[in-house]
Structure formats: C-alpha cells, structure tokens
Design a protein around this motif. Structure first.
Motif, PDB file in Angstrom:
ATOM      1  N   GLY A 287       0.739  -1.252   0.048  1.00 39.37           N
ATOM      2  CA  GLY A 287      -0.059   0.030  -0.121  1.00 39.37           C
ATOM      3  C   GLY A 287       0.824   1.342   0.059  1.00 39.37           C
ATOM      4  O   GLY A 287       0.433   2.391   0.315  1.00 39.37           O
ATOM      5  N   THR A 321      -2.246   3.949   0.866  1.00 28.51           N
ATOM      6  CA  THR A 321      -3.265   3.520   0.593  1.00 28.51           C
ATOM      7  C   THR A 321      -3.944   2.872   1.963  1.00 28.51           C
ATOM      8  O   THR A 321      -2.988   2.944   2.921  1.00 28.51           O
ATOM      9  N   GLN A 322      -5.096   2.371   2.099  1.00 25.40           N
ATOM     10  CA  GLN A 322      -5.703   1.925   3.280  1.00 25.40           C
ATOM     11  C   GLN A 322      -4.894   0.815   3.873  1.00 25.40           C
ATOM     12  O   GLN A 322      -4.964   0.567   5.020  1.00 25.40           O
ATOM     13  N   GLN A 325      -2.278   1.558   6.731  1.00 24.84           N
ATOM     14  CA  GLN A 325      -2.883   2.310   8.031  1.00 24.84           C
ATOM     15  C   GLN A 325      -1.856   2.127   9.163  1.00 24.84           C
ATOM     16  O   GLN A 325      -1.541   3.029   9.860  1.00 24.84           O
TER      17      GLN A 325
END
Length: 354
Positions: A287, A321-322, A325
């Motif tokens: 990500g 991106t998610q 996290q």
DNA sequence: TGTCCACGTCT
DNA sequence: AAGACGTGGAC
C-alpha cells in the motif's frame, strides 16, 4: 579351513601394545579413579582429546576429588571451564558432583542411577561403567559408530541407521576376554577410532581389524559411514521498501504476532514466497504507492530457510493506501527502543549507507 | 576469511 | 522431538 579370531581379541592385543597415555587413564594393572573417568568423559563430549587434556589437568589440580568439585562455587567451575565450550556441561557437572556428594559420595555403579545424574546420558553412563568400574558396557560414540559401520560395511546412512550401529557395536565385546577387561576394551575402541579408523584417510594398513573388516576388504572404508545429506534449506524471496521522509524518519510497520520475527518492526515488505514477485505487486501489497529504485539484495539465513530480499528505495512522493494504516515513522536513532530483528537492522543499515 | 559441521545431552 | 549449545578443524 580358517578360524576366525574374535574381534575383541584382536582389539585387546592391539591395545596392549598401542594404547595412548592419557592423564585420566589408569596405568595398566591399577584401579581406575571413577572421578577422573567421569570428569574426562564429560569434557570429551563434543570435544577432542588434545583440547581436553590441559583442562582436565587444571581441574584435577584445583579439585582433586569429586567432593572438592562439589564444594567449589559454580563461578569458579565456570571460570575454569572457559574456552571449552558447551557451558551447560560445566553447570551440569557441578550439580552432578553436588548430588553425588549429597547422596553416598560415591559415583554410582549402576546404569540407571548414573543416567539420572545431570549431564550424564547413554554414552557417558556406559563409559563410566566400563572404564571406571570395569563393567561390560559398550559406550557408543561417534568413533565407535564409525568403526562399527566399517567393520560390517554398513552402507545405509546415518542418522537412520544409528540404532542398528549401536546394536552391532554392543556385540563387539562378546567373549570372556572383553567381558573381563571391559575398561580396556572400551578404551581400545576409542583409541582405534581416534588413531587408526579416522574419519578421513583411515590407516587400514596398520589396523588390527583389517583382515576382518568388511569395508577394508572391499576398499570402501574411507567413504563410511554414509551420512544423510540434510535437506537443503529452502530459499524464500521478498521485496522490502525503504521509505524515508524529510525528517529522516523511516516508514516501519509491525509484523504479525505469530510466525517468524513475530511482533518485531519491519520495513514494509511483501510476503516471502518461493520466487520474487514484481515491484508493482509489492507496492500493491504494502500500500505504499510511489516510484522506486532497486538498491540491492540482502541475504539472511534463518534456521529453517534462507531469505533473499530485494531492497527498493522510494524516489518520489509517497501515497499511502488503506492497506498501510498501521505504518509508523521512526528515526533510525530511536530504533533501539523498538523490537527490531537483526535482519531489519541489516536492511536499514544497508539502505541508509546507499 | 568465511562457511560448514561435528553427534552427546537437555529441553 | 527437532533444535540449541560453542569450539576448533577442514576446506
């Protein structure tokens, strides 16, 4: 018509002429000192005779009897063991001396009682009984295994064939002579293993067993015993991303709480798999979107597999991106405050130098 | 100079 | 019950 001279006779005849003189060994015709036997056999586990000799002498000087050893402090015993390796042997030896001193003060003459003492297993128990107390036990160590494998030309590999070799070795002391001279016989086997039936370049020409040794007769002594080639450790491949911000902080994340390097911090990385995946796929997995440049490959050896990791460095702006996290920014100087594996330190050090 | 490995005991 | 232990020797 030919009569076969028993193995034990050949071995003992040779021993009478060629035995080694060793500081723990009783002179011919004298009673062995079981404490010397115990101490030397513990030291000889995994350690060669030449290395053991000065340590044995030093121990006997400082602790002439098993009681002296029992009364000594563990610190002193450990200090004197320094350099000999396998330090649990020293701790066990000390405990062993204390247990014996606490009980009868005499080293047990019984197999089970010996094995119950710390640091004494199958081999050492048999060695103490045969050498120290002249009881007809065959102590099977690596040397005896090798002599046996050659004598009977056993071609199946170790360690699978280990029980068979031990059983065969235990037949070698059959006959009155070896039963009566159990200590000499045990030491004779060790001496033949160490000085003649060597792992490499065995001296079959001067071996007392050459005419009855199957391997020698078949000229295959030097390749025995055969060892199972241990399964090659698999290699796994991964991609790791080195991402630094303008405050010289590195993007790290926490590995899962289970599995390899559980719970430690790592550079954002792909799953380690059978082959390299593309950098595009690694970016998708982690990500961490951006432009990357390959900066090198790191090799790391774990117990169960070898890992090769291609390192990529971010050379553009980062877009998370998610998936990303849980990532955290940590300065390399603060790394010591976090759980971080040698592997990751290696990778970070490498990346920082580039 | 590093890498591999021995093979007894304990956990 | 596989893996750790630690040194020195072989290559």
């Amino acid at each position: 018509m030919s009569t076969q001279i028993p193995y034990a006779t050949l071995i003992l005849r040779w021993y009478d002429r060629h035995q080694r003189i060793l500081p723990w060994r009783a002179k011919t015709g004298t009673i062995p000192n079981p404490y010397y036997v115990l101490l030397s056999e513990i030291m000889l586990q995994q350690t060669q005779v030449a290395t053991v000799i000065p340590y044995f002498n030093k121990f006997i000087e400082n602790f002439p009897t098993l009681n002296d050893l029992a009364e000594a402090s563990l610190e002193k015993v450990m200090a004197m063991w320094t350099g000999l390796g396998y330090y649990s042997r020293a701790r066990n030896l000390h405990r062993c001396a204390q247990e014996v001193a606490k009980q009868s003060g005499e080293i047990p003459k019984d197999y089970q009682a010996l094995k119950a003492l710390p640091g004494i297993g199958d081999y050492t128990a048999a060695a103490i009984l045969s050498i120290g107390y002249n009881q007809p036990y065959v102590a099977v160590d690596g040397n005896v295994e090798r002599v046996t494998a050659r004598l009977f030309a056993i071609q199946e590999p170790l360690p699978m064939i280990k029980p068979t070799l031990a059983a065969l070795a235990k037949t070698l002391n059959e006959g009155r002579e070896a039963q009566e001279r159990a200590g000499d016989f045990a030491q004779a086997l060790f001496d033949i293993g160490a000085t003649i039936c060597k792992p490499k370049n065995p001296s079959c020409l001067i071996c007392p067993l050459s005419e009855v040794c199957k391997a020698s007769l078949e000229k295959i002594a030097d390749i025995l015993p055969i060892r199972q080639r241990k399964a090659e450790k698999p290699t796994k491949y991964g991609i790791s991303l080195f991402i630094e911000n303008d405050k010289n902080q590195i993007l790290l994340r926490k590995r899962p709480e289970k599995g390899v390097l559980a719970g430690t911090l790592e550079l954002p990385s792909s799953i380690w798999s059978e082959q390299y995946i593309s950098i595009e796929q690694a970016i998708k997995e982690t990500g961490c979107l951006g432009q990357y440049q390959e900066i090198g490959e790191i090799k790391h050896v774990f117990t169960h597999f070898t890992l090769k990791v291609k390192l990529f460095k971010l050379v553009s702006d980062l877009k998370l991106t998610q998936v990303a996290q849980d990532n955290m920014w940590i300065h390399s100087d603060e790394l010591n405050h976090y759980p971080c594996s040698t592997l990751m330190k290696k990778m970070i050090a490498y990346s920082t130098k580039i």
